[in-house]
Scaffold this motif. Structure first.
Motif, PDB file in Angstrom:
ATOM      1  N   VAL A   1       4.870   7.179   3.097  1.00 53.65           N
ATOM      2  CA  VAL A   1       4.732   5.971   3.676  1.00 53.65           C
ATOM      3  C   VAL A   1       4.377   4.757   2.633  1.00 53.65           C
ATOM      4  CG1 VAL A   1       3.359   4.916   5.352  1.00 53.65           C
ATOM      5  CG2 VAL A   1       3.971   7.149   5.885  1.00 53.65           C
ATOM      6  N   MET A   2       4.906   3.588   3.127  1.00 53.44           N
ATOM      7  CA  MET A   2       4.617   2.622   2.152  1.00 53.44           C
ATOM      8  C   MET A   2       4.397   1.527   3.108  1.00 53.44           C
ATOM      9  SD  MET A   2       7.412   1.121  -0.573  1.00 53.44           S
ATOM     10  CE  MET A   2       7.174  -0.768  -1.069  1.00 53.44           C
ATOM     11  N   VAL A   3       3.318   0.708   3.112  1.00 55.44           N
ATOM     12  CA  VAL A   3       2.881  -0.407   3.919  1.00 55.44           C
ATOM     13  C   VAL A   3       3.208  -1.732   2.975  1.00 55.44           C
ATOM     14  CG1 VAL A   3       1.612  -1.504   5.668  1.00 55.44           C
ATOM     15  CG2 VAL A   3       1.655   1.008   5.133  1.00 55.44           C
ATOM     16  N   VAL A   4       3.878  -2.615   3.565  1.00 57.36           N
ATOM     17  CA  VAL A   4       3.965  -3.908   2.882  1.00 57.36           C
ATOM     18  C   VAL A   4       3.757  -5.181   3.895  1.00 57.36           C
ATOM     19  CG1 VAL A   4       5.402  -5.484   1.206  1.00 57.36           C
ATOM     20  CG2 VAL A   4       5.766  -3.186   1.684  1.00 57.36           C
ATOM     21  N   ASP A   5       2.569  -5.936   3.500  1.00 54.60           N
ATOM     22  CA  ASP A   5       2.282  -7.169   4.310  1.00 54.60           C
ATOM     23  C   ASP A   5       1.999  -6.544   5.776  1.00 54.60           C
ATOM     24  OD1 ASP A   5       1.761  -9.687   4.551  1.00 54.60           O
ATOM     25  OD2 ASP A   5       3.646 -10.306   5.439  1.00 54.60           O
TER      26      ASP A   5
ATOM     27  N   ARG B   1       0.921  -1.400  -0.072  1.00 57.00           N
ATOM     28  CA  ARG B   1       0.070  -0.034   0.076  1.00 57.00           C
ATOM     29  C   ARG B   1       0.986   1.101  -0.028  1.00 57.00           C
ATOM     30  NH1 ARG B   1      -3.219  -3.564   3.563  1.00 57.00           N
ATOM     31  NH2 ARG B   1      -5.057  -3.946   2.353  1.00 57.00           N
ATOM     32  N   ILE B   2       0.574   2.095  -0.826  1.00 58.36           N
ATOM     33  CA  ILE B   2       1.349   3.428  -0.930  1.00 58.36           C
ATOM     34  C   ILE B   2       0.594   4.514  -0.756  1.00 58.36           C
ATOM     35  CG2 ILE B   2       2.687   4.791  -2.338  1.00 58.36           C
ATOM     36  CD1 ILE B   2       4.071   2.119  -3.444  1.00 58.36           C
ATOM     37  N   CYS B   3       0.707   5.409   0.270  1.00 60.72           N
ATOM     38  CA  CYS B   3      -0.106   6.486   0.571  1.00 60.72           C
ATOM     39  C   CYS B   3      -0.112   7.455  -0.502  1.00 60.72           C
ATOM     40  CB  CYS B   3       0.165   6.958   1.997  1.00 60.72           C
ATOM     41  SG  CYS B   3      -0.700   8.341   2.367  1.00 60.72           S
ATOM     42  N   ARG B   4      -1.328   8.024  -0.560  1.00 64.01           N
ATOM     43  CA  ARG B   4      -1.529   9.106  -1.739  1.00 64.01           C
ATOM     44  C   ARG B   4      -2.218   9.994  -1.016  1.00 64.01           C
ATOM     45  NH1 ARG B   4      -2.742   7.696  -6.927  1.00 64.01           N
ATOM     46  NH2 ARG B   4      -0.934   7.024  -7.944  1.00 64.01           N
ATOM     47  N   GLY B   5      -1.987  10.519   0.226  1.00 64.72           N
ATOM     48  CA  GLY B   5      -2.410  11.654   0.957  1.00 64.72           C
ATOM     49  C   GLY B   5      -1.638  12.635   0.870  1.00 64.72           C
TER      50      GLY B   5
ATOM     51  N   LYS C   1       3.459  -4.176   7.167  1.00 69.65           N
ATOM     52  CA  LYS C   1       4.646  -3.549   7.907  1.00 69.65           C
ATOM     53  C   LYS C   1       4.789  -2.145   7.371  1.00 69.65           C
ATOM     54  CE  LYS C   1       9.494  -4.012   9.118  1.00 69.65           C
ATOM     55  NZ  LYS C   1      10.635  -4.721   8.940  1.00 69.65           N
ATOM     56  N   THR C   2       4.972  -1.163   8.167  1.00 73.89           N
ATOM     57  CA  THR C   2       4.922   0.268   7.812  1.00 73.89           C
ATOM     58  C   THR C   2       6.573   0.571   7.465  1.00 73.89           C
ATOM     59  OG1 THR C   2       3.032   1.014   9.059  1.00 73.89           O
ATOM     60  CG2 THR C   2       4.461   2.777   8.299  1.00 73.89           C
ATOM     61  N   PHE C   3       6.715   1.278   6.307  1.00 71.85           N
ATOM     62  CA  PHE C   3       8.213   1.729   5.939  1.00 71.85           C
ATOM     63  C   PHE C   3       7.863   3.193   5.803  1.00 71.85           C
ATOM     64  CE2 PHE C   3       7.955  -2.636   4.704  1.00 71.85           C
ATOM     65  CZ  PHE C   3       9.366  -3.150   5.049  1.00 71.85           C
TER      66      PHE C   3
ATOM     67  N   LEU D   1      -2.637   7.295   5.844  1.00 75.12           N
ATOM     68  CA  LEU D   1      -2.522   6.112   6.615  1.00 75.12           C
ATOM     69  C   LEU D   1      -2.336   6.626   7.959  1.00 75.12           C
ATOM     70  CD1 LEU D   1      -0.208   4.065   4.420  1.00 75.12           C
ATOM     71  CD2 LEU D   1      -2.289   3.330   5.199  1.00 75.12           C
ATOM     72  N   GLY D   2      -2.433   7.970   8.298  1.00 75.08           N
ATOM     73  CA  GLY D   2      -2.562   8.339   9.557  1.00 75.08           C
ATOM     74  C   GLY D   2      -1.134   8.444  10.211  1.00 75.08           C
ATOM     75  N   ALA D   3       0.002   8.361   9.463  1.00 73.46           N
ATOM     76  CA  ALA D   3       1.374   8.354   9.860  1.00 73.46           C
ATOM     77  C   ALA D   3       2.099   9.471   9.096  1.00 73.46           C
ATOM     78  CB  ALA D   3       2.212   7.055   9.644  1.00 73.46           C
ATOM     79  N   CYS D   4       1.449  10.652   8.716  1.00 69.11           N
ATOM     80  CA  CYS D   4       1.970  11.602   7.861  1.00 69.11           C
ATOM     81  C   CYS D   4       3.461  12.050   8.475  1.00 69.11           C
ATOM     82  CB  CYS D   4       0.988  12.706   8.102  1.00 69.11           C
ATOM     83  SG  CYS D   4      -0.544  12.591   7.667  1.00 69.11           S
ATOM     84  N   GLY D   5       3.680  12.169   9.616  1.00 72.83           N
ATOM     85  CA  GLY D   5       5.015  12.443  10.140  1.00 72.83           C
ATOM     86  C   GLY D   5       6.000  11.459   9.528  1.00 72.83           C
TER      87      GLY D   5
END
Ligand code: FES
Length: 164
Positions: free
Chosen positions: A140-144, A88-92, A146-148, A132-136
């Motif tokens: 943000v990229m999430v794989v399986d 998942r890649i954030c588009r926010g 896990k947040t990167f 994803l609520g982790a704008c700081g």
């Protein structure tokens, strides 16, 4: 190639059919079972397949069209096979401003996976998502699961290599 070009399996293994019948069993003669049944199917098969819908339709005497109208209404249900790992890649806004598009491009290039699609080998599915609520940590990229954070195109290959 994307999942859209993939042939959807029309047959179902005996063992899978058994599991589907177990999922259906508590809902025989009862109302309100369609959503939990669809959730169960997705858990067992990874997506809601056409043969599975046919079994539910035959067993519960519900038209397939009615089952599909529920399955397509809720975003949680997937009607095509999905990859083992969901990217998942954030588009926010915050992620966009900090270059999430370039991360997306790097992922697409390195996996061959189109947006909202799945790789031919069913390794990855790629989904752009809202904040994803982790704008700081943008981008943000999430794989399986896990947040990167602070993802960069140069770091993509190292991240993907962890998921084989
Ligand atoms: S905008 Fe990406 S986490 Fe908020």
């Amino acid at each position: 190639m994307s999942s859209s070009g993939k042939e959807i399996k029309k047959e179902i293994k005996e063992e899978t059919k058994k599991k589907i019948l177990e999922i259906i069993a508590p809902w025989r003669g009862k109302k309100g079972g369609l959503i939990p049944i669809l959730q169960g199917l997705q858990e067992v098969m990874g997506y809601v397949s056409e043969p599975a819908v046919k079994i539910v339709s035959d067993e519960l005497k519900i038209p397939m069209s009615e089952i599909y109208s529920v399955a397509t209404f809720y975003a949680q249900f997937h009607l095509t096979p999905r990859g083992r790992y969901i990217i998942r890649i954030c588009r926010g806004t915050a992620c966009h401003v900090r270059g999430s598009l370039k991360v997306m491009e790097a992922v697409k290039e390195q996996t061959g996976c189109p947006e909202n699609g799945t790789t031919e080998d069913l390794r990855f599915s790629l989904e752009p998502v809202a904040c994803l609520g982790a704008c700081g940590l943008a981008p943000v990229m999430v794989v399986d699961g896990k947040t990167f954070g602070r993802a960069a195109p140069e770091g993509v290959s190292g991240i993907l290599a962890q998921y084989v």
